[in-house]
Enzyme design. Sequence first.
Site, PDB file in Angstrom:
ATOM      1  N   ASP A 477       0.836  -1.203   0.000  1.00 10.97           N
ATOM      2  CA  ASP A 477       0.000   0.000   0.000  1.00 10.97           C
ATOM      3  C   ASP A 477       0.874   1.259   0.000  1.00 10.97           C
ATOM      4  O   ASP A 477       2.060   1.216   0.360  1.00 10.97           O
ATOM      5  CB  ASP A 477      -0.889  -0.049   1.260  1.00 10.97           C
ATOM      6  CG  ASP A 477      -2.161   0.776   1.125  1.00 10.97           C
ATOM      7  OD1 ASP A 477      -2.281   1.529   0.158  1.00 10.97           O
ATOM      8  OD2 ASP A 477      -3.033   0.652   2.014  1.00 10.97           O
ATOM      9  N   ASP A 547     -10.777   2.248  -3.236  1.00 10.12           N
ATOM     10  CA  ASP A 547     -11.353   1.962  -1.916  1.00 10.12           C
ATOM     11  C   ASP A 547     -12.870   1.999  -1.965  1.00 10.12           C
ATOM     12  O   ASP A 547     -13.532   1.644  -0.984  1.00 10.12           O
ATOM     13  CB  ASP A 547     -10.848   2.983  -0.883  1.00 10.12           C
ATOM     14  CG  ASP A 547      -9.467   2.612  -0.378  1.00 10.12           C
ATOM     15  OD1 ASP A 547      -9.039   1.462  -0.627  1.00 10.12           O
ATOM     16  OD2 ASP A 547      -8.806   3.461   0.240  1.00 10.12           O
TER      17      ASP A 547
HETATM   18  C1  DGJ Z   1      -5.794   2.017   1.834  1.00  8.30           C
HETATM   19  C2  DGJ Z   1      -6.177   0.791   1.071  1.00  8.30           C
HETATM   20  O1  DGJ Z   1      -6.661   1.126  -0.185  1.00  8.30           O
HETATM   21  C3  DGJ Z   1      -7.186   0.002   1.885  1.00  8.30           C
HETATM   22  O2  DGJ Z   1      -7.622  -1.106   1.154  1.00  8.30           O
HETATM   23  C4  DGJ Z   1      -6.562  -0.405   3.176  1.00  8.30           C
HETATM   24  O3  DGJ Z   1      -5.513  -1.300   2.955  1.00  8.30           O
HETATM   25  C5  DGJ Z   1      -6.058   0.826   3.919  1.00  8.30           C
HETATM   26  N1  DGJ Z   1      -5.242   1.657   3.110  1.00  8.30           N
HETATM   27  C6  DGJ Z   1      -5.301   0.431   5.149  1.00  8.30           C
HETATM   28  O4  DGJ Z   1      -4.714   1.487   5.778  1.00  8.30           O
END
Ligand code: DGJ
Length: 729
Positions: A477, A547
Amino acid sequence: MGIIYHEQEHIFKLDTPNTTYMIGLIDEERFIGHVYYGKRLRDTNLSFWKQQLMGPLPSRRNRERVSFMDAYPQEYPTHGIGDFRQSAFEVKTVSGHRAVGITYKSHQIYAGKPKLSGLPATFGNKEECTTLELLCVDQHLNLEVILSYTVFEHIDAITRNVKIRNQSKDSIMLTKALSLSFDLPDKGYEMITLHGSWARERQIERRKIGHGIQGVSSIRGESGHQEHPFIAIVSEHTTEELGEAYGVNFVYSGNFTAVAERSQFDLIRIQMGINPVEFEWELKEKEEFTTPEAVMVYSSQGIGTMTRTFHDLYRNHLIRGEYKDKKRPILINNWEATYFNFTTEKLLDIARNASKLGIEMLVMDDGWFGKRNNDDCALGDWVVNEEKLPGGLEYLVNEVNKLGMKFGIWFEPEMISPDSELYRKHPDWAIQIPGREPSQCRQQFVLDYSRKEVRDYIYQRISKILHSANIEYVKWDMNRPLCDLGSYALEAKNQGELSHRYVLGVYEVQEKLITEFPHLLLENCSGGGARFDPGMLYYSPQIWCSDDTDAVERLKIQRGTAMIYPISCIGAHVSDCPNHTVGRITPFETRGHVALAGTFGYELDVTKISKEDQEMIPKQVALYHKHNDLIRTGDYYRISSVLDDPCRDCYMIVAKDKSEALVTYVQVLARPNFQSYRIYLKGLDPDAMYSWEEMNLTQSGEAYMQAGIDITGLWGDYKSMLIHLIRVE
Ligand code: DGJ
């Protein structure tokens, strides 16, 4: 051989199966001119093209050099010598001058495609690719510029990049070094771009190209949620099936610029490369700089063909590794299920239930390390939090494995929290300007990946964790953009190199990771889909798309993403309702249908959802197993979009051999007193008969496409259906 140099006419002709690209040299000066890019010219009089190229040449050449430079269609325009349109290349010399001009010196043509050291790039063997390298020089500066073009023999794609070599004793500062530029005569072109925001990535936008400069860019240190390193230039009437489409895309994950500039003489200059804002690169004597790769695709048969060409190119010549052509395990990720609030027991509870329903991998997301119980702290402290996970990773992973499931884990390796052990020990490892309070974003700073000791330290931490248990998947990430650009390790004159060095550092660490762990499934992610780009695809065969997991929003996001990127790499999950981002309630079935057009997985607490939803999971799992080979490898066709008609969305995937097809139809909004809606299928074999599996009806491919089929029987908003067609002999 896809590239031929016609010596008499000084024209290079680059051919893919259906496209031609031509570069010409003007006799004496050897300026490199752009002659043609478009539908394949099988038989063409090259002397004619030579004359055409000479067209804008004033007869008294030296007297009117500026008029010439400013009109000439160029392949790699340079700054400061009379072409006042956007340049592709700019420098600053030790004496403070900025002009640079290049002319052709020699060339070579060879089978195959060289790797780009330290950079992601498409690949192909000697049977699949031919490469042209044009060696150009600025004699005044003693600079060599090598323009490289690779054509793919079986795919209508051409890739480009540029190498710059300093042959002088003085160092020189590169202040702009794009990867691609060419000038097209305007035909009333429009441009398609992908814009967005967090949770709204890659929305398709189309606009007319006017005089002057227009384009998209990023200075965020990543490709970004907001704009995308992609432009398609299309004719006014180009549709999915008809008309011209030129797509350019950048195999890079940092700052970019993508420009369309319409000149006074109605030439459209198309450019792509590293954004010159926040870019400088010092080239010392004998040093070389390599730009990232840019990809060009041309289709004379509409945007749909352009899309399918990109998909074929990336599936076959960019994505690597064990999972390149393989079905991915169906995962369940605990992020939307628990956020930071989990323990070993909670995860095992989810895993036990999930495994019974056919889910194949548990992914433990953010919050398993250091003191990370919220997003305020601990990035950089990559040590298991044994209060949350008693028995550590080994116990948890073994228990998950005992259920017959794989285990995956989340990292955010490029970040450091101000409240972390790592920051207290190494505050200078964060990107920042000495004396200036750096701006936080999600309470975090960015690690200075231009520094080897930083990269090595983080890599060791990740590697240690991965060796400590049977971990088969990593979600990498990256949750904030870069700003306050300053590195403690770079000299003042080299601070402008930080953004690019950062990206190179990320690439180095990811390459190391997939080399040491070749069986690992890596999924890139960036606060959703802020780094969904071809650069990342070279390291990870899939990328988290957004997300926003709401099925309706996903129709738009996945549609924009699939404009360029294959369905096989689009991270898509079924999540809980009301949706955590938009609060919308959609049927579980529809969420499943939409997530099937991606890597497919779940992101919810399977122990808490309704019994009916739970019971639907094995059915969705069965659908995934039944259709995933087709979805991963087939040709993607857009049929109807919720962006154009708020009531519906429809797309389909057709097997390469046309033996089957899967149509997804979503009734986004129901219309009263409207019995049915007709859709016209695409891509089928017109001469074959296909049975519509769910209806037990048979019809010819031609009729499905020409006469269409009526969608009936969906009652209510957000309802969906799949239509599976199987060719019958
Ligand atoms: C952003 C990601 O896109 C989410 O899926 C998740 O992993 C969060 N960060 C966790 O902090």
